[in-house]
Structure formats: C-alpha cells, structure tokens
Motif scaffolding. Sequence first.
Motif, mmCIF file in Angstrom:
data_model
loop_
_atom_site.group_PDB
_atom_site.id
_atom_site.type_symbol
_atom_site.label_atom_id
_atom_site.label_comp_id
_atom_site.label_asym_id
_atom_site.label_seq_id
_atom_site.Cartn_x
_atom_site.Cartn_y
_atom_site.Cartn_z
ATOM 1 N N HIS A 13 21.200 -4.336 -22.842
ATOM 2 C CA HIS A 13 21.983 -3.039 -22.684
ATOM 3 C C HIS A 13 21.582 -2.888 -21.094
ATOM 4 O O HIS A 13 23.028 -1.958 -21.127
ATOM 5 C CB HIS A 13 21.695 -1.725 -23.200
ATOM 6 C CG HIS A 13 21.742 -2.283 -24.729
ATOM 7 N ND1 HIS A 13 22.764 -2.586 -25.497
ATOM 8 C CD2 HIS A 13 20.910 -2.458 -25.895
ATOM 9 C CE1 HIS A 13 22.666 -2.937 -26.870
ATOM 10 N NE2 HIS A 13 21.455 -2.615 -26.985
ATOM 11 N N GLU A 33 26.403 12.153 -21.503
ATOM 12 C CA GLU A 33 27.523 11.635 -21.673
ATOM 13 C C GLU A 33 27.816 11.721 -20.435
ATOM 14 O O GLU A 33 28.954 11.438 -20.390
ATOM 15 C CB GLU A 33 28.189 12.171 -23.076
ATOM 16 C CG GLU A 33 27.660 11.687 -24.404
ATOM 17 C CD GLU A 33 28.290 11.893 -26.031
ATOM 18 O OE1 GLU A 33 29.321 12.819 -25.379
ATOM 19 O OE2 GLU A 33 27.596 11.266 -27.049
ATOM 20 N N GLN A 36 27.731 9.806 -17.746
ATOM 21 C CA GLN A 36 28.977 8.337 -18.424
ATOM 22 C C GLN A 36 27.738 7.747 -19.008
ATOM 23 O O GLN A 36 27.767 5.962 -18.745
ATOM 24 C CB GLN A 36 29.019 7.717 -17.309
ATOM 25 C CG GLN A 36 30.416 8.303 -15.673
ATOM 26 C CD GLN A 36 30.169 7.556 -14.343
ATOM 27 O OE1 GLN A 36 29.512 6.597 -14.515
ATOM 28 N NE2 GLN A 36 31.054 7.683 -13.914
ATOM 29 N N PHE A 37 26.816 7.758 -19.362
ATOM 30 C CA PHE A 37 25.888 7.052 -20.566
ATOM 31 C C PHE A 37 26.524 7.331 -22.052
ATOM 32 O O PHE A 37 27.288 8.402 -22.432
ATOM 33 C CB PHE A 37 24.459 7.878 -21.216
ATOM 34 C CG PHE A 37 23.608 7.124 -20.343
ATOM 35 C CD1 PHE A 37 22.501 6.122 -19.786
ATOM 36 C CD2 PHE A 37 23.606 7.620 -18.350
ATOM 37 C CE1 PHE A 37 21.877 5.589 -18.739
ATOM 38 C CE2 PHE A 37 23.416 7.580 -17.565
ATOM 39 C CZ PHE A 37 22.234 6.460 -17.765
ATOM 40 N N GLU A 38 26.499 6.244 -22.817
ATOM 41 C CA GLU A 38 26.811 6.239 -24.593
ATOM 42 C C GLU A 38 25.783 5.981 -25.280
ATOM 43 O O GLU A 38 24.854 5.122 -24.802
ATOM 44 C CB GLU A 38 28.216 5.233 -24.253
ATOM 45 C CG GLU A 38 28.115 3.503 -24.084
ATOM 46 C CD GLU A 38 28.789 2.361 -24.047
ATOM 47 O OE1 GLU A 38 30.425 2.774 -23.922
ATOM 48 O OE2 GLU A 38 28.821 1.848 -23.745
ATOM 49 N N PHE A 47 20.022 5.465 -25.395
ATOM 50 C CA PHE A 47 22.131 5.649 -24.435
ATOM 51 C C PHE A 47 22.043 4.716 -23.674
ATOM 52 O O PHE A 47 20.619 4.084 -23.144
ATOM 53 C CB PHE A 47 22.080 6.583 -24.113
ATOM 54 C CG PHE A 47 22.109 7.304 -24.457
ATOM 55 C CD1 PHE A 47 23.501 8.418 -25.307
ATOM 56 C CD2 PHE A 47 21.061 8.257 -25.842
ATOM 57 C CE1 PHE A 47 23.856 9.203 -26.010
ATOM 58 C CE2 PHE A 47 21.587 9.940 -26.654
ATOM 59 C CZ PHE A 47 22.680 10.148 -27.222
ATOM 60 N N ARG A 48 22.861 3.965 -23.400
ATOM 61 C CA ARG A 48 23.485 3.059 -21.952
ATOM 62 C C ARG A 48 24.497 3.521 -21.534
ATOM 63 O O ARG A 48 25.267 4.510 -21.539
ATOM 64 C CB ARG A 48 23.855 1.379 -22.744
ATOM 65 C CG ARG A 48 24.844 1.323 -23.372
ATOM 66 C CD ARG A 48 25.399 0.403 -23.748
ATOM 67 N NE ARG A 48 26.501 0.130 -24.903
ATOM 68 C CZ ARG A 48 26.851 -0.575 -25.708
ATOM 69 N NH1 ARG A 48 25.837 -1.477 -26.002
ATOM 70 N NH2 ARG A 48 27.475 -0.598 -26.527
ATOM 71 N N LEU A 49 23.993 2.813 -20.128
ATOM 72 C CA LEU A 49 24.727 3.094 -18.787
ATOM 73 C C LEU A 49 26.633 2.548 -19.113
ATOM 74 O O LEU A 49 26.444 1.576 -19.852
ATOM 75 C CB LEU A 49 24.569 2.355 -17.443
ATOM 76 C CG LEU A 49 25.444 3.817 -16.328
ATOM 77 C CD1 LEU A 49 25.964 4.710 -15.990
ATOM 78 C CD2 LEU A 49 24.333 3.437 -15.191
ATOM 79 N N THR A 50 27.784 3.737 -19.282
ATOM 80 C CA THR A 50 28.881 1.995 -19.435
ATOM 81 C C THR A 50 28.785 1.725 -17.955
ATOM 82 O O THR A 50 28.552 1.992 -17.135
ATOM 83 C CB THR A 50 30.013 3.577 -19.723
ATOM 84 O OG1 THR A 50 30.374 4.506 -18.347
ATOM 85 C CG2 THR A 50 29.777 4.696 -20.661
ATOM 86 N N GLN A 51 30.263 0.948 -18.031
ATOM 87 C CA GLN A 51 30.456 -0.309 -17.118
ATOM 88 C C GLN A 51 29.055 -0.389 -16.488
ATOM 89 O O GLN A 51 29.056 -0.808 -14.822
ATOM 90 C CB GLN A 51 31.247 0.612 -16.459
ATOM 91 C CG GLN A 51 32.907 0.921 -16.850
ATOM 92 C CD GLN A 51 33.434 2.076 -16.171
ATOM 93 O OE1 GLN A 51 32.800 2.219 -14.666
ATOM 94 N NE2 GLN A 51 34.806 1.858 -16.070
ATOM 95 N N PRO A 52 28.968 -1.760 -17.281
ATOM 96 C CA PRO A 52 27.192 -2.048 -16.648
ATOM 97 C C PRO A 52 27.333 -3.242 -15.204
ATOM 98 O O PRO A 52 26.406 -3.133 -14.484
ATOM 99 C CB PRO A 52 26.677 -2.518 -17.459
ATOM 100 C CG PRO A 52 27.201 -3.065 -18.413
ATOM 101 C CD PRO A 52 28.682 -1.602 -18.291
ATOM 102 N N ARG A 59 24.228 4.323 -9.610
ATOM 103 C CA ARG A 59 24.496 4.969 -10.668
ATOM 104 C C ARG A 59 23.361 5.852 -11.512
ATOM 105 O O ARG A 59 23.520 7.041 -11.761
ATOM 106 C CB ARG A 59 25.514 4.605 -10.977
ATOM 107 C CG ARG A 59 26.901 4.735 -10.671
ATOM 108 C CD ARG A 59 27.957 3.958 -11.600
ATOM 109 N NE ARG A 59 28.112 4.089 -12.778
ATOM 110 C CZ ARG A 59 28.032 3.389 -14.741
ATOM 111 N NH1 ARG A 59 28.276 2.258 -14.211
ATOM 112 N NH2 ARG A 59 28.909 3.978 -15.478
#
Length: 141
Positions: A13, A33, A36-38, A47-52, A59
Amino acid sequence: MQPHFHFGLHAEHGVVARPSTAMTSHLAAWFLEREQFEPVPGQSDLFRLTQPDHDLRRRARQTVHDLRRRGFTVQADLSLDPAETAPPNAPTRGDAAAERLARIARAAAARPPQHGVNAPQVASVPVPALGAHRTAARGAR
C-alpha cells in the motif's frame, strides 16, 4: 504518552497511517482524509496515501509535519519523519537578483542630486484668498 498516529511504509500500500486508540476513529479519519489518505479496504484502522506514484515520501513527511503542528504526537519511520530527514537542498541561484534589489533599495533611499543639502529654497508666492480676488475684480470694472 501514546502517539496519536503511526506512519510507515507498506510493501503493498505504500505509505500507511494507523491512528492509535488515543483518539476517536472518526476524528482520525477526518484528519487523514484531509491529508490525502484513504481507508484501506478490509482494514478499518489502516489508511494509505492516495496517488502513491506522485511524490510519495515528500507528501508523507508533509503530513507528519502538519499533524505535529496541530498538536498531535506522531510516530513515523525514519524516512518519513521530517525531524530526522533533512530537506533537499534548494537549487542555488546567483545573487544577481538580490544585488539588483539592494541597488534599487539604495537608490530609493538616497536623496536625488537636484535636492541636495545646499540647494536654494524656492520662495512660495502668496495666493490671495478667494474673497479678496473677487473684491479686487469688481473694483476694477
């Protein structure tokens, strides 16, 4: 004191965050959120950082910094901790711009040569009052 958030690297992730029990889950989700975590599907507390693929480590370090600035305690991997990693050196530019601004500032602060210290003062001509001008004009007719 128990940290509010834990940040780390996950093989699948990317950058992940896990809130601790020191704060409520809905408040932790709200903060993450905004950063920028989802939520990771199937794991309610991860939770994972969006757009890895988009500047992942920078970020993540910014998120750790932002949460700490808001008063939260954050435990993070060394590579994600802004306190442990030095920021990259900014590209250095020549001092031409700074020198130019300094010259402009000196010129703005200097007194122009036509207004020197020994320049003669121009005497002002008294202007008659408006009523006196009309009275003089009537008497001339």
